[in-house]
Design an enzyme around this catalytic site. Structure first.
Site, PDB file in Angstrom:
ATOM      1  N   LYS A  22       0.965  -1.171  -0.065  1.00 58.35           N
ATOM      2  CA  LYS A  22      -0.061   0.056  -0.022  1.00 58.35           C
ATOM      3  C   LYS A  22       0.884   1.298  -0.088  1.00 58.35           C
ATOM      4  O   LYS A  22       0.539   2.270  -0.595  1.00 58.35           O
ATOM      5  CB  LYS A  22      -0.827   0.125   1.466  1.00 58.35           C
ATOM      6  CG  LYS A  22      -1.651   1.263   1.503  1.00 58.35           C
ATOM      7  CD  LYS A  22      -2.339   1.496   2.809  1.00 58.35           C
ATOM      8  CE  LYS A  22      -1.516   1.719   4.146  1.00 58.35           C
ATOM      9  NZ  LYS A  22      -1.350   2.952   4.473  1.00 58.35           N
ATOM     10  N   CYS A 126      -4.797  13.389  13.433  1.00 54.04           N
ATOM     11  CA  CYS A 126      -4.862  11.899  13.339  1.00 54.04           C
ATOM     12  C   CYS A 126      -4.871  11.161  14.485  1.00 54.04           C
ATOM     13  O   CYS A 126      -4.147  11.301  15.262  1.00 54.04           O
ATOM     14  CB  CYS A 126      -3.420  11.773  12.382  1.00 54.04           C
ATOM     15  SG  CYS A 126      -3.117  10.041  11.765  1.00 54.04           S
ATOM     16  N   ARG A 131       0.851  14.843  12.948  1.00 54.70           N
ATOM     17  CA  ARG A 131       1.404  14.202  11.836  1.00 54.70           C
ATOM     18  C   ARG A 131       1.952  15.416  10.820  1.00 54.70           C
ATOM     19  O   ARG A 131       1.065  16.066   9.826  1.00 54.70           O
ATOM     20  CB  ARG A 131       0.821  13.378  11.123  1.00 54.70           C
ATOM     21  CG  ARG A 131       0.939  12.098  11.881  1.00 54.70           C
ATOM     22  CD  ARG A 131       0.156  10.855  11.179  1.00 54.70           C
ATOM     23  NE  ARG A 131       1.004  10.564  10.040  1.00 54.70           N
ATOM     24  CZ  ARG A 131       0.269   9.562   9.221  1.00 54.70           C
ATOM     25  NH1 ARG A 131      -0.658   8.773   9.513  1.00 54.70           N
ATOM     26  NH2 ARG A 131       1.145   9.322   8.103  1.00 54.70           N
ATOM     27  N   ASP A 319       4.588   0.641  12.018  1.00 55.77           N
ATOM     28  CA  ASP A 319       3.482   0.000  11.532  1.00 55.77           C
ATOM     29  C   ASP A 319       3.026  -1.691  11.641  1.00 55.77           C
ATOM     30  O   ASP A 319       2.279  -2.103  11.515  1.00 55.77           O
ATOM     31  CB  ASP A 319       3.395  -0.085  10.025  1.00 55.77           C
ATOM     32  CG  ASP A 319       3.344   1.533   9.511  1.00 55.77           C
ATOM     33  OD1 ASP A 319       2.797   2.258  10.158  1.00 55.77           O
ATOM     34  OD2 ASP A 319       3.431   1.789   8.453  1.00 55.77           O
ATOM     35  N   ARG A 411      -8.800   0.130   4.649  1.00 57.67           N
ATOM     36  CA  ARG A 411      -7.827   1.177   4.074  1.00 57.67           C
ATOM     37  C   ARG A 411      -6.435   0.403   3.741  1.00 57.67           C
ATOM     38  O   ARG A 411      -5.875   0.839   2.929  1.00 57.67           O
ATOM     39  CB  ARG A 411      -7.584   2.077   5.172  1.00 57.67           C
ATOM     40  CG  ARG A 411      -8.628   2.846   5.693  1.00 57.67           C
ATOM     41  CD  ARG A 411      -8.386   4.014   6.559  1.00 57.67           C
ATOM     42  NE  ARG A 411      -7.518   5.008   5.713  1.00 57.67           N
ATOM     43  CZ  ARG A 411      -6.950   5.927   6.198  1.00 57.67           C
ATOM     44  NH1 ARG A 411      -7.373   6.601   7.398  1.00 57.67           N
ATOM     45  NH2 ARG A 411      -6.022   6.818   5.664  1.00 57.67           N
TER      46      ARG A 411
HETATM   47  N1  EPU Z   1       7.204  14.556  10.645  1.00 54.19           N
HETATM   48  C1  EPU Z   1       7.519  15.735  10.788  1.00 54.19           C
HETATM   49  N2  EPU Z   1       7.335  16.503   9.853  1.00 54.19           N
HETATM   50  C2  EPU Z   1       7.160  16.079   8.716  1.00 54.19           C
HETATM   51  C3  EPU Z   1       7.002  14.859   8.456  1.00 54.19           C
HETATM   52  C4  EPU Z   1       6.904  13.949   9.462  1.00 54.19           C
HETATM   53  O1  EPU Z   1       7.868  16.069  12.125  1.00 54.19           O
HETATM   54  O2  EPU Z   1       6.761  17.258   7.828  1.00 54.19           O
HETATM   55  C5  EPU Z   1       7.308  13.409  11.806  1.00 54.19           C
HETATM   56  C6  EPU Z   1       6.080  12.457  11.946  1.00 54.19           C
HETATM   57  O3  EPU Z   1       5.405  13.164  13.017  1.00 54.19           O
HETATM   58  C7  EPU Z   1       6.749  11.325  12.673  1.00 54.19           C
HETATM   59  C8  EPU Z   1       7.967  11.206  11.859  1.00 54.19           C
HETATM   60  O4  EPU Z   1       8.374  12.271  11.196  1.00 54.19           O
HETATM   61  O5  EPU Z   1       7.064  11.453  13.923  1.00 54.19           O
HETATM   62  C9  EPU Z   1       8.144  10.064  10.664  1.00 54.19           C
HETATM   63  O6  EPU Z   1       6.724  10.397   9.669  1.00 54.19           O
HETATM   64  P1  EPU Z   1       7.007  10.285   8.429  1.00 54.19           P
HETATM   65  O7  EPU Z   1       6.836  11.220   7.590  1.00 54.19           O
HETATM   66  O8  EPU Z   1       7.996   9.403   8.068  1.00 54.19           O
HETATM   67  O9  EPU Z   1       5.525   9.553   8.029  1.00 54.19           O
HETATM   68  P2  EPU Z   1       4.536   9.279   6.713  1.00 54.19           P
HETATM   69  O10 EPU Z   1       5.350   9.431   5.861  1.00 54.19           O
HETATM   70  O11 EPU Z   1       3.549  10.407   7.042  1.00 54.19           O
HETATM   71  C10 EPU Z   1       4.425   6.828   6.392  1.00 54.19           C
HETATM   72  C11 EPU Z   1       3.483   5.709   6.251  1.00 54.19           C
HETATM   73  C12 EPU Z   1       2.860   5.456   7.623  1.00 54.19           C
HETATM   74  C13 EPU Z   1       4.102   4.850   8.435  1.00 54.19           C
HETATM   75  C14 EPU Z   1       5.123   6.256   8.665  1.00 54.19           C
HETATM   76  C15 EPU Z   1       6.247   5.922   9.240  1.00 54.19           C
HETATM   77  C16 EPU Z   1       2.651   6.205   4.128  1.00 54.19           C
HETATM   78  C17 EPU Z   1       1.290   6.337   3.317  1.00 54.19           C
HETATM   79  N3  EPU Z   1       2.322   6.299   5.526  1.00 54.19           N
HETATM   80  O12 EPU Z   1       3.864   7.950   6.814  1.00 54.19           O
HETATM   81  O13 EPU Z   1       2.128   4.393   7.491  1.00 54.19           O
HETATM   82  O14 EPU Z   1       3.679   4.644   9.620  1.00 54.19           O
HETATM   83  O15 EPU Z   1       5.493   6.514   7.247  1.00 54.19           O
HETATM   84  O16 EPU Z   1       6.839   4.727   8.896  1.00 54.19           O
HETATM   85  O17 EPU Z   1       3.481   5.630   3.320  1.00 54.19           O
HETATM   86  C18 EPU Z   1       0.179   3.006   7.713  1.00 54.19           C
HETATM   87  O18 EPU Z   1       0.519   2.434   6.794  1.00 54.19           O
HETATM   88  O19 EPU Z   1      -0.780   2.533   8.753  1.00 54.19           O
HETATM   89  C19 EPU Z   1       0.896   4.289   8.315  1.00 54.19           C
HETATM   90  C20 EPU Z   1       0.437   4.971   8.974  1.00 54.19           C
END
Ligand code: EPU
Length: 436
Positions: A22, A126, A131, A319, A411
């Site tokens: 996904k 969220c 996030r 995850d 989802r």
């Molecule tokens: N963060 C920031 N600022 C940003 C972006 C992220 O501070 O601009 C912080 C977040 O709050 C968090 C950390 O950085 O503490 C890591 O977040 P990340 O950006 O890596 O998460 P994401 O890219 O939004 C993806 C997956 C999530 C998974 C996370 C971590 C997708 C669609 N989502 O989210 O998947 O938990 O990486 O590996 O790829 C799920 O599939 O259930 C899911 C939530």
């Protein structure tokens, strides 16, 4: 709204085909916005999040067609997806879509790079914690995009063309997966070289980079914290197969372990699951690689307690945290789980305790005192992976477990109950009305 009814106690046994990822499919679909011509994608799972992304890129001017499924070695594969940009007029990802799926933010980088403008509703609260998207915006700003906020939307514009530069992309919680992908996509079409220091190394980033390279991008160092991206003038559509979903695979490994069952997992990439396998082996789960992408999973009757901290890849993935917690509820002793990525991602704790677990939360740490058994109860799914943890607990709990709000499961898990039923689990989907 649907619920799952699970009658616990069946030992699961058989073969499960792991679906395409996904979290690879979503940004790859968004990156199709940058391609000239018709992109063909294989193994994109049928999930509500994927449908939301398909709706979004359709609104943004893509034509998307899913071909009929086909049989391969007795397995039904999803039909391939064909994606082609037909108009570049619309550049707005509205609130209605973004509120259902935060990964909508993935269109920001591709739109700015290809169309020079983008308007994306700012993702709100969220269930798994704060996030923010500050790192996405900071990275894109460094490439030359300008942003303002208008009525809850981020409006981005590029004067001329984005320009490559060297930047640090990490944040307080470490690297960002989708932020890295957004900036990488934008840099692929920028002028000159971009160096991303502190890039996320997750296999989904690598998969997206491989997809972009197949379209003609010049990306090196993906899968490491320092990526080098030499911008190109255009990207040509290509054909790509999405990597196996490592989180679904980890979930089924734990399903085998928690029911003391045995599963053969096909289309399972063990190299992406080294930290998960490491912790599970410590618990008492056994793995046998059989052929390239097939893994045989069994477990000991006695489960050992372990300590685990979620970390960016290659560390243990956040995850799979809820699913491991469900397993550790039944370990012979006390386990400790610390959440370093999303420190508030513990909504499943209260629900597991309603099933007889003994879990105490202290800040971003949960202390799990192993119990002899769990009991069925009516519980509520709060987010995708928490729901998976509750399903696993339900598989082994005594009596009947009813899990409400399973739209969260839909989802991100393709045909979860059908896959579990096929290996002997007693799980059915009922509509809320039927169980009221
Ligand atoms: N963060 C920031 N600022 C940003 C972006 C992220 O501070 O601009 C912080 C977040 O709050 C968090 C950390 O950085 O503490 C890591 O977040 P990340 O950006 O890596 O998460 P994401 O890219 O939004 C993806 C997956 C999530 C998974 C996370 C971590 C997708 C669609 N989502 O989210 O998947 O938990 O990486 O590996 O790829 C799920 O599939 O259930 C899911 C939530």
């Amino acid at each position: 709204m649907d619920s799952f009814i699970i009658r616990g106690g069946s030992r699961i046994k058989g073969t499960v085909e792991i679906s395409g990822s996904k979290n690879s499919s979503l940004p790859i679909l968004a990156a199709c916005l940058m391609a000239d011509g018709k992109t063909i994608l294989h193994r994109v799972p049928r999930l509500s999040d994927v449908n939301s992304m398909i709706d979004l890129i359709t609104q943004l001017g893509c034509s998307v067609k899913r071909n009929d499924p086909k049989e391969k070695g007795g397995l039904q594969l999803n039909g391939s997806l064909e994606v082609e940009v037909v108009t570049e007029q619309q550049c707005w990802a509205p609130y209605e879509v973004v509120k259902t799926m935060r990964a909508s933010i993935c269109v920001l980088g591709p739109l700015l790079a290809k169309r020079g403008r983008a308007r994306v509703s700012i993702p709100g609260g969220c269930a798994i914690g704060d996030r923010p998207i500050d790192l996405h915006l900071r990275g894109l700003q460094k490439l030359g995009a300008e942003f303002r906020t208008e009525n809850g939307d981020i409006v981005g514009e590029v004067r001329g063309r984005l320009k490559g530069c060297r930047m640090y992309l990490g944040g307080a919680q470490g690297p960002t997966v989708l932020g890295t992908i957004n900036v990488m996509c934008a840099a692929a079409l920028a002028e000159g070289e971009t160096v991303l220091v502190g890039a996320a190394c997750e296999p989904e980033v690598t998969d997206c980079a491989n997809f972009l390279n197949a379209m003609g991008a010049q990306i090196k160092g993906h899968g490491t914290p320092e990526m080098h991206i030499e911008g190109v003038d255009c990207l040509e559509a290509c054909e790509h197969t999405v990597i196996p979903d490592r989180i679904e695979a980890g979930t089924f490994m734990i399903a085998a372990a928690i029911t003391n069952g045995e599963l053969e997992l096909r289309n399972c990439e063990l190299d992406h699951l080294v930290a998960v396998v490491d912790r599970l082996e410590e618990v008492g789960v056994h793995f046998e690689q059989q052929g390239k992408n097939t893994v045989y999973v069994t477990s000991s009757r006695r489960l050992n307690p372990v300590e685990m901290t979620t970390q960016p890849y290659p560390g243990f993935p956040t995850d799979v945290q809820a699913q491991l917690m469900a397993l550790l509820c039944l370990a012979d002793g006390n386990s400790v789980i610390t959440e370093r990525i999303f420190p508030d991602r513990f909504l499943h704790v209260g629900e597991l305790n309603r099933m007889g677990a003994r879990i105490r939360k202290e800040g971003a740490t949960a202390i799990i005192q192993g119990v002899k058994d769990l009991q069925g109860a009516r519980v509520m799914a709060s987010d995708l992976r928490a729901s998976a943890g509750l399903v696993l607990a339900g598989l082994v709990a005594k009596g009947v477990t009813q899990i409400d709000r399973i739209y969260h499961v839909d989802r991100g898990y393709e045909k979860l109950e059908a896959k579990l039923q096929a290996v002997g689990a007693n799980i059915e989907r009922v509509s809320q009305k039927a169980v009221a």
